[in-house]
Design a protein around this motif. Structure first.
Motif, PDB file in Angstrom:
ATOM      1  N   TRP A 278       0.651  -1.549  -0.142  1.00 39.11           N
ATOM      2  CA  TRP A 278       0.121   0.135   0.429  1.00 39.11           C
ATOM      3  C   TRP A 278       0.624   1.171   0.205  1.00 39.11           C
ATOM      4  O   TRP A 278       0.784   2.044  -0.408  1.00 39.11           O
ATOM      5  N   CYS A 279       2.214   1.180   0.287  1.00 38.58           N
ATOM      6  CA  CYS A 279       2.545   2.572   1.097  1.00 38.58           C
ATOM      7  C   CYS A 279       3.279   2.516  -0.273  1.00 38.58           C
ATOM      8  O   CYS A 279       4.445   1.883  -0.377  1.00 38.58           O
ATOM      9  N   GLY A 280       4.163   3.656  -0.185  1.00 38.13           N
ATOM     10  CA  GLY A 280       4.796   4.493  -1.491  1.00 38.13           C
ATOM     11  C   GLY A 280       6.427   4.806  -1.096  1.00 38.13           C
ATOM     12  O   GLY A 280       6.796   4.883  -2.000  1.00 38.13           O
ATOM     13  N   PHE A 327      12.158  -2.416  -0.928  1.00 36.40           N
ATOM     14  CA  PHE A 327      10.623  -2.117  -0.523  1.00 36.40           C
ATOM     15  C   PHE A 327      10.015  -2.551  -2.262  1.00 36.40           C
ATOM     16  O   PHE A 327       8.807  -2.292  -2.362  1.00 36.40           O
ATOM     17  N   LEU A 328      10.953  -2.419  -3.066  1.00 38.80           N
ATOM     18  CA  LEU A 328      10.358  -2.474  -4.014  1.00 38.80           C
ATOM     19  C   LEU A 328      10.070  -3.645  -4.467  1.00 38.80           C
ATOM     20  O   LEU A 328       9.558  -4.866  -5.608  1.00 38.80           O
ATOM     21  N   VAL A 329       9.800  -4.966  -3.548  1.00 40.55           N
ATOM     22  CA  VAL A 329       9.252  -6.349  -3.570  1.00 40.55           C
ATOM     23  C   VAL A 329       8.791  -6.301  -2.257  1.00 40.55           C
ATOM     24  O   VAL A 329       8.445  -7.655  -2.521  1.00 40.55           O
ATOM     25  N   LEU A 330       8.435  -5.709  -1.976  1.00 37.79           N
ATOM     26  CA  LEU A 330       7.392  -5.388  -1.103  1.00 37.79           C
ATOM     27  C   LEU A 330       6.186  -6.118  -1.288  1.00 37.79           C
ATOM     28  O   LEU A 330       5.555  -5.363  -1.780  1.00 37.79           O
ATOM     29  N   ASP A 331       5.341  -7.042  -0.350  1.00 36.08           N
ATOM     30  CA  ASP A 331       3.593  -7.180  -0.981  1.00 36.08           C
ATOM     31  C   ASP A 331       2.467  -7.107   0.273  1.00 36.08           C
ATOM     32  O   ASP A 331       3.407  -7.639   1.350  1.00 36.08           O
ATOM     33  N   ARG A 332       1.444  -7.071   0.691  1.00 36.76           N
ATOM     34  CA  ARG A 332       0.969  -7.074   0.981  1.00 36.76           C
ATOM     35  C   ARG A 332       0.373  -8.161   2.166  1.00 36.76           C
ATOM     36  O   ARG A 332       0.820  -8.124   3.520  1.00 36.76           O
ATOM     37  N   TRP A 351      -1.698   1.168   6.310  1.00 35.82           N
ATOM     38  CA  TRP A 351       0.181   0.877   7.295  1.00 35.82           C
ATOM     39  C   TRP A 351       0.619   1.966   6.342  1.00 35.82           C
ATOM     40  O   TRP A 351       0.677   2.584   5.220  1.00 35.82           O
ATOM     41  N   CYS A 352       1.466   2.417   7.557  1.00 41.16           N
ATOM     42  CA  CYS A 352       2.866   3.417   7.220  1.00 41.16           C
ATOM     43  C   CYS A 352       3.968   1.858   7.398  1.00 41.16           C
ATOM     44  O   CYS A 352       4.195   2.047   8.468  1.00 41.16           O
ATOM     45  N   GLN A 353       4.385   2.759   6.125  1.00 42.44           N
ATOM     46  CA  GLN A 353       5.698   1.179   6.469  1.00 42.44           C
ATOM     47  C   GLN A 353       6.891   2.152   7.415  1.00 42.44           C
ATOM     48  O   GLN A 353       7.895   1.277   7.782  1.00 42.44           O
ATOM     49  N   GLY A 354       7.177   3.312   7.373  1.00 43.19           N
ATOM     50  CA  GLY A 354       7.687   3.874   8.193  1.00 43.19           C
ATOM     51  C   GLY A 354       7.582   3.335  10.518  1.00 43.19           C
ATOM     52  O   GLY A 354       8.763   3.073  10.793  1.00 43.19           O
ATOM     53  N   GLU A 355       6.472   3.397  10.423  1.00 43.28           N
ATOM     54  CA  GLU A 355       6.000   3.108  11.321  1.00 43.28           C
ATOM     55  C   GLU A 355       5.446   1.594  11.962  1.00 43.28           C
ATOM     56  O   GLU A 355       6.403   1.469  12.711  1.00 43.28           O
ATOM     57  N   ASN A 356       5.886   0.834  10.702  1.00 42.27           N
ATOM     58  CA  ASN A 356       5.685  -0.562  10.204  1.00 42.27           C
ATOM     59  C   ASN A 356       7.254  -0.552  11.345  1.00 42.27           C
ATOM     60  O   ASN A 356       7.116  -1.917  11.911  1.00 42.27           O
ATOM     61  N   TYR A 357       8.331  -0.187  10.579  1.00 43.05           N
ATOM     62  CA  TYR A 357       9.754  -0.564  11.032  1.00 43.05           C
ATOM     63  C   TYR A 357      10.079  -0.038  12.211  1.00 43.05           C
ATOM     64  O   TYR A 357      10.368  -0.678  13.268  1.00 43.05           O
ATOM     65  N   ASP A 358       9.648   1.684  12.527  1.00 44.10           N
ATOM     66  CA  ASP A 358       9.959   1.807  13.986  1.00 44.10           C
ATOM     67  C   ASP A 358       9.392   0.234  14.996  1.00 44.10           C
ATOM     68  O   ASP A 358       9.539   0.730  15.715  1.00 44.10           O
TER      69      ASP A 358
END
Lengths: 418, 96, 314
Positions: A278-280, A327-332, A351-358
């Motif tokens: 979802w996230c860019g 990031f470029l191969v990440l899927d849901r 979701w926010c990829q940054g928050e997921n990471y954090d």
């Protein structure tokens, strides 16, 4: 024939490359929900760093093949650095033209501002000079009491690391005075509203207040961080039901949008056909004052509570493409729990990829945070209510349901704010 | 007042949108480029007239192809989001 | 499922893989930790692999080590080299004496590999199996890829002759892929874990030497966070790949892309050069003799980095 206003899909339909300059980490405000934990007044981008970043990007056209570009400026508060921004934008325009870069035919300068300096001469001169290429969003959270609950001025003590509730001063009046000028210059502009636990009781009044100010597009979402209290989902749902009634009974749906209500929401997602991330993050590029590159601003150190910055290179050595591969191969599905994959109301859950990471247990972007789960489910219930009620109303008015659905086709089911 | 009078294809819309974007870009570049930057200035002047010509010839070509309705003093407008062509009616006396 | 426990007996025990041993001063695992590690392996049904130091261990250590079935890894210089199941050669030396029944790991950097290719080639037939580990694979450039392609070609010629002469020499980068029908990677964190001299568990020895995170200890137990990320199904590129012999080095992934489940471009290209060279070798040998008739031909593919196909998967 009655119409339902559609949420806008954004310029270039979300297909543009986003390049973000973190021009300063300073801000006049100290919003309580701000995810930027490392704001400070020392890290300001210099012209030399900005110029080198532009030169790097424009001289690597093969690595930036998107048809369009959004040159994005954030902070802190970006308009604190309007002189630098003006110089950057002039240089970008000249260099894109001089190099016959394909982006000259399709670019925007984008700003997300607290609006406090909007009326100043330097900001206004900049706007006049670039009016055809600007996208400016002013953040106003709703009614004065709602806005002032979170969006408070930074005090002298806060600058030194202290501050007390008695000293708190809201910023509503300082922002609201600039709204008419902003809407005069950008009549189709939308605002973004962020909902945290304490804001829930004010959702309905805030959205209606923003409509009354003349803002036709309200992009609103719950924060992704794990801030939610017990029963927040119940209160949230109540607010959204009341808001749904107000929008339908007041017929605001004809000319106004609120991103909480979206017809493409709350359905199960197919594991294969709807498996996109979802996230860019990773398809963007953020540059900080030191000239470091990040996959999104949320991966810069000042945005992270518990993890190390995810640097993907710098203006001197260029982009390390290996650091972008995850990031470029990440899927849901690969980042989701089985519960999320099998969720009956998954569509529109963001979701926010940054928050997921954090918030992940290890240093990974492959662990989806589910802090927002109960709020999404509450939103889905209210959203179902909204559309059932609206279609019923339109049916009574003699407009066939199918036709209404055609009108209500919303272009972007994930119209959320990062 | 605006009246829907036709629609162009996505490709046709993309063509005029590129000219439109380029024209805006050139106009805003003209605000900051000075004559002493001879090389770019001359390129800009030439480019502006060429882009304007492309812009106009697109409308001529499309009008010829689709035979759109027109009125004296009116103008056509395209909506980039849905490819619709609108006829913008001239303002009547006393109308704001 | 966990199958192996690697016990790094001392800080100076040799590296047998891509990582460098960064700790120069000896630090022997305590006897208690060694015994508890063996107990853990017994209870969890794990095979033990000891990585030995070069110096002689106290007798009580040897006694404890032999209380469980095990495999031993030691450097060529180690006093245990003669008893080791796998002998590690750190860097190339043409004076190495090979035993025809032994398995060797040759750790070389690209410069040495490219420069000493013809010397190394001669030794392939002198041992049961040679595993080449390139210690700076992450630094490969386009020029290096081409040089590596040539090196693989040279090795292929040597192997082809030996196969035709009915001696099946094994060289990991060329013969493994021919024998495999599915991925056979390092699988650290999934099939194997490491017990380090500090009494803590790590994904592999590299995570200990590079001061990365641990995954529990003998005292607190094993605690692998996000364990799924070490499994093939959760590796977004590798699960689509057929370079079955690739090490899929978890530590190199972590180092180069920050993610344990995502390989670098360099690792992917190197593995595909090996895969394609295996394909050509297999075809050449089959033209001369009947060879691995139960194995399917390796397909011809147009890419070297499966990452380039990502739009087809998403």
């Amino acid at each position: 024939m009655e119409k339902i206003k559609e949420n806008s899909s954004g310029w270039s339909n979300g297909m543009a490359r986003n390049i973000t300059f973190i021009v300063t980490k300073d801000c006049q405000l100290a919003c309580k929900y701000c995810y930027l934990v490392g704001k400070n007044s020392n890290e300001r981008m210099t012209w030399e760093v900005a110029k080198q970043a532009i030169d790097y990007i424009l001289s690597h056209e093969d690595d930036f093949k998107e048809e369009s570009v959004i040159w994005d400026f954030i902070g802190g508060e970006p308009f604190l650095e309007i002189d630098l921004i003006d110089k950057i934008c002039d240089y970008v325009k000249i260099e894109m033209y001089r190099r016959n870069h394909h982006w000259f035919n399709s670019y925007r300068f984008s700003f997300s501002t607290n609006g406090i300096n909007y009326h100043t001469e330097s900001v206004q001169n900049f706007i006049k000079k670039n009016i055809e290429h600007l996208s400016i969003g002013i953040t106003i959270d709703g009614t004065k009491r709602k806005h002032d609950l979170n969006r408070i001025w930074k005090t002298a003590d806060m600058k030194k690391g202290g501050g007390s509730p008695e000293e708190e001063r809201g910023s509503y009046d300082d922002v609201a005075r600039n709204i008419p000028l902003w809407l005069e210059q950008f009549p189709n502009a939308g605002t973004k509203v962020t909902i945290s636990s304490a804001d829930i009781p004010y959702i309905k009044e805030s959205v209606l207040h923003l409509y009354s100010l003349g803002i036709h597009e309200v992009n609103i979402n719950c924060v992704f961080e794990n801030v939610w209290q017990e029963k927040d989902d119940v209160k949230f749902e109540e607010q959204l039901l009341e808001l749904a009634d107000a929008i339908i009974d007041g017929e605001f749906y004809k000319d106004y949008t609120c991103s909480f209500f979206n017809e493409n929401l709350g359905k199960p997602l197919d594991r294969k056909l709807q498996n996109q991330n979802w996230c860019g993050a990773g398809k963007m590029l953020s540059i900080d004052a030191a000239g470091n590159f990040y996959p999104c601003t949320r991966f810069a150190q000042y945005s992270l509570r518990d993890k190390r910055a995810w640097m993907i290179g710098n203006i001197y050595d260029g982009i390390d493409k290996n650091k972008l591969r995850p990031f470029l191969v990440l899927d849901r599905c690969i980042q989701s729990t089985l519960e999320c994959i099998e969720c009956e109301v998954a569509e529109g859950c963001a979701w926010c990829q940054g928050e997921n990471y954090d918030s992940a247990d290890t240093s990974t972007i492959y662990q989806r945070s589910t802090a927002i789960c109960k709020m999404h489910k509450a939103r889905v219930r209210a959203n179902n209510y909204y559309w059932n009620k609206l279609f019923r109303k339109l049916e009574f008015k003699g407009i066939a349901k199918k036709e209404s659905v055609d009108y209500a086709k919303l272009s972007n089911s994930n119209n959320l704010i990062c | 007042m605006k009246k829907l009078i036709g629609k162009v294809t996505e490709e046709e819309k993309n063509e005029i949108q590129t000219f439109f974007e380029r024209r805006n870009g050139l106009n805003e570049l003209a605000k900051i480029l000075t004559v002493d930057n001879t090389e770019l200035y001359e390129k800009l002047v030439k480019d502006m007239s060429e882009t304007e010509r492309n812009f106009q010839s697109w409308w001529d070509k499309m009008a010829d192809k689709y035979q759109w309705e027109s009125v004296d003093g009116g103008s056509w407008e395209i909506n980039f989001e849905n490819c619709n062509i609108m006829l913008v009616m001239p303002k009547k006396g006393g109308e704001l | 499922m966990l199958q192996y426990l690697i016990i790094q007996l001392d800080n100076t025990s040799t590296s047998f893989c891509h990582y460098s041993n960064t700790k120069n001063r000896p630090l022997l695992i305590t006897l208690d930790n060694l015994k508890n590690g063996i107990l853990f392996a017994m209870k969890e049904n794990l095979m033990v692999q000891y990585v030995l130091p070069d110096y002689e261990l106290p007798a009580e250590y040897i006694e404890a080590m032999e209380s469980i079935d095990n495999t031993k890894i030691a450097s060529y210089q180690s006093v245990y080299a003669n008893n080791a199941d796998i002998v590690v050669l750190n860097g190339w030396n043409k004076e190495y004496l090979f035993d025809k029944d032994d398995v060797y790991v040759l750790r070389v950097d690209k410069k040495e590999l490219f420069g000493k290719c013809s010397e190394i080639k001669e030794k392939i037939k002198m041992c049961r199996r040679l595993n080449i580990v390139i210690t700076d694979v992450e630094t490969f450039t386009d020029v290096d890829f081409e040089l590596y392609r040539s090196v693989l070609k040279e090795f292929s010629i040597a192997l082809e002759d030996s196969f035709a002469a009915d001696f099946v020499a094994q060289l990991n980068v060329l013969t493994d892929r021919m024998m495999l029908d599915k991925m056979n990677n390092c699988n650290a964190g999934c099939d194997s874990i490491t017990l380090a001299p500090d009494g803590r568990f790590y994904v592999c020895p590299a995570f200990y030497y590079e001061n990365e995170y641990n995954i529990g200890s003998l005292v607190d137990g094993l605690d692998i966070k996000n364990p799924q990320l070490y499994r093939l199904e959760y590796a977004p590129i590798c699960r689509h790949c057929d370079a079955y012999q690739c090490k899929r080095c978890i530590w190199l992934n972590r180092k180069t892309t920050f993610e344990v489940n995502t390989p670098s471009h360099e690792q992917c290209v190197v593995s595909h050069l090996e895969r394609n060279a295996s394909r050509e070798l297999m075809m050449s040998v089959r033209e001369r003799v009947e060879f691995l008739s139960d194995k399917e031909e390796i397909k011809d593919i147009s890419y070297l980095d499966p990452f380039d196909l990502r739009d087809e998967w998403l």
